[in-house]
Write a protein that holds these residues in place. Structure first.
Motif, short mmCIF file in Angstrom:
data_model
loop_
_atom_site.label_atom_id
_atom_site.label_comp_id
_atom_site.label_asym_id
_atom_site.label_seq_id
_atom_site.Cartn_x
_atom_site.Cartn_y
_atom_site.Cartn_z
N ASP A 66 -10.79 48.43 -10.85
CA ASP A 66 -10.83 49.85 -10.49
C ASP A 66 -10.29 50.76 -11.58
OD1 ASP A 66 -11.85 49.11 -8.04
OD2 ASP A 66 -9.95 49.31 -6.95
N LYS A 67 -9.25 50.30 -12.30
CA LYS A 67 -8.55 51.19 -13.23
C LYS A 67 -8.60 50.74 -14.69
CE LYS A 67 -7.17 53.93 -9.94
NZ LYS A 67 -7.64 55.33 -9.86
N GLU A 343 0.96 53.97 -12.62
CA GLU A 343 -0.36 54.04 -11.99
C GLU A 343 -0.56 52.88 -11.01
OE1 GLU A 343 -5.09 54.78 -13.08
OE2 GLU A 343 -3.56 54.80 -14.66
N TYR A 347 -1.36 53.24 -7.13
CA TYR A 347 -2.52 52.53 -6.59
C TYR A 347 -2.17 51.89 -5.24
CZ TYR A 347 -6.46 49.15 -6.65
OH TYR A 347 -7.57 48.40 -6.35
N ASN A 351 -4.45 54.52 -3.24
CA ASN A 351 -5.81 54.01 -3.35
C ASN A 351 -6.16 53.16 -2.12
OD1 ASN A 351 -7.77 51.69 -4.27
ND2 ASN A 351 -8.10 53.37 -5.70
#
Length: 436
Positions: A66-67, A343, A347, A351
């Motif tokens: 995803d990242k 991050e 997440y 997320n």
């Protein structure tokens, strides 16, 4: 004319060489820039919860998809002290970018090594569970964990031949009564007491502090009292704890060899219904699954009962807190790695994949209140239900990193019959007076 032509030829040749060099230089710079821009940031995460290693690796793999950030999950070895592990890594210049640690370790390490996370957005989602040190937040509350005595309702009812209501176990005497009944009806030793020092020295003995008044401030109060020389034998919670431990040992499945009863065996015996009770916490669910427990099995918690007052919160609630925290390294990580680490935390909080996988792959209860996913396992569901009903006390005692190993060893001696209550109290007293 010939000289002019020759001169022009030389100049043209030089221009072509310069142009070629310039073109090659430009091409190399472009390729280098492209390589730099497409390079993935790679960070490391030290995991001190062995039972969720596989789940964390799955989350890390999805996070990378995803990242575009790679996370290597480093397992803390079985029996390895997390504090020792991370300080060794710091000393070798190989500190993890992120580390899942106990609150005790965060308190010890934060000011020297941890990144200040006070301004992060997620602090609003974990507000009641944030660990503050001198007014600052240096760690992310990773999960909520509860502990007490796990029961297997099917095992109990199959022996008793009647329905079992866990809420009727609300005192030492009521717990003793059901153990006596189980023994009388064929389950000779319905309790499993695991031998591991970390279980005995932190999760069990810790009730002396956490159940003092149900608050972290209260746990600090009794600890300070012990540091100042208070004899544990004069502390009600210590005496109640030893009484309950003696009861557990009387009905211990491994009564003949208490130090031969390892944690994995406990999960197997409870899952199979060979025992009815196991003093432990919600983190044991993956182990129970390995032992054969089904996700629709009727497992839950009773309190780690202390005394005979049925109105005592310790007998009607179970302890739960943000028992694991994630620290971000400030010293040995680059700014890019620190941003990647932050991050990863975001997440897990915001997320949808991160929220869902946290619950489904780790079987943990998120500390962030915005996570919409409910626990899937019986132990997590029990804690979620108790949270909604206000039937939890949230003390999280803070002790030095060697507390569980020192006092765990003392507890091992006690359960093996190699020391007395007075000797256990003496060891506890000496330990805390040495911390003053």
């Amino acid at each position: 004319m010939k000289k002019s032509i020759a001169l022009i030829s030389v100049v043209l040749a030089l221009l072509m060489i310069v142009a070629g060099c310039s073109k090659n230089s430009s091409s190399d710079t472009s390729a280098s820039s492209k390589s730099a821009s497409s390079a993935k940031v790679s960070i490391t995460l030290l995991n001190s919860k062995g039972e969720i290693q596989t789940g964390l690796e799955k989350i890390a793999a999805q996070f990378e998809k995803d990242k575009g950030i790679h996370v290597e999950v480093i397992a803390c070895g079985a029996g390895e002290v997390p504090y020792t592990k991370i300080t060794t890594m710091y000393n070798s210049g190989n500190a993890p970018t992120l580390a899942i640690l106990d609150p005790t370790d965060i308190v010890a390490l934060a000011k020297e090594y941890a990144l200040d996370l006070t301004g992060e957005a997620w602090t609003a989602e974990t507000d009641a569970l944030n660990l503050t040190i001198d007014g600052k937040i240096y760690s992310f509350p990773f999960c909520v964990e509860g502990r007490g005595i796990i029961y297997n309702q099917d095992a109990i009812e199959s022996v008793l031949g009647r329905a079992f209501d866990p809420d009727t176990i609300n005192s030492y005497s009521s717990f003793k009564a059901i153990l006596e009944e189980l023994r009388a009806k064929g389950m000779e030793n319905p309790v499993f007491v695991a031998k591991e020092d970390w279980s005995l020295g932190a999760h069990q003995l810790g009730f002396i502090y956490d159940a003092y008044d149900g608050t972290t401030a209260g746990s600090a109060e009794i600890i300070n009292s012990l540091k100042n020389g208070t004899d544990p034998l004069t502390v009600d919670r210590f005496n109640q704890f030893v009484d309950t431990m003696d009861l557990l040992l009387e009905y211990n499945f491994a009564k003949a060899d208490p130090l031969g009863a390892d944690y994995d065996q406990g999960a197997l015996e409870l899952a199979c219904g060979n025992v009815a009770f196991w003093p432990n916490g919600c983190w044991a669910w993956p182990n129970l699954v390995e032992g054969g427990a089904e996700s629709d099995g009727r497992f839950g918690f009773i309190s780690f009962v202390l005394g005979d007052d049925t109105s005592d919160f310790a007998n009607t609630m179970i302890q739960a807190s943000a028992s694991k925290q994630i620290m971000v390294d400030r010293i040995q990580s680059s700014s890019e790695e620190q941003e990647a680490a932050k991050e990863f935390i975001s997440y897990l909080v915001y997320n949808d994949n991160g929220q869902r996988m946290f619950v489904e792959e780790t079987a943990l209860i998120p500390a962030a209140k915005n996570n919409p996913y409910e626990p899937l396992d019986p132990l997590g569901k029990d804690i979620a239900k108790r949270t909604a009903e206000g039937r939890l006390y949230t003390s999280c005692f803070i002790a030095p990193s060697d507390h569980w190993s020192v006092m765990g060893a003392a507890m091992q001696k006690y359960i093996a019959g190699m020391s007395s209550k007075k000797e256990l109290a003496s060891t506890l007293s000496q330990y805390w007076k040495a911390q003053k």
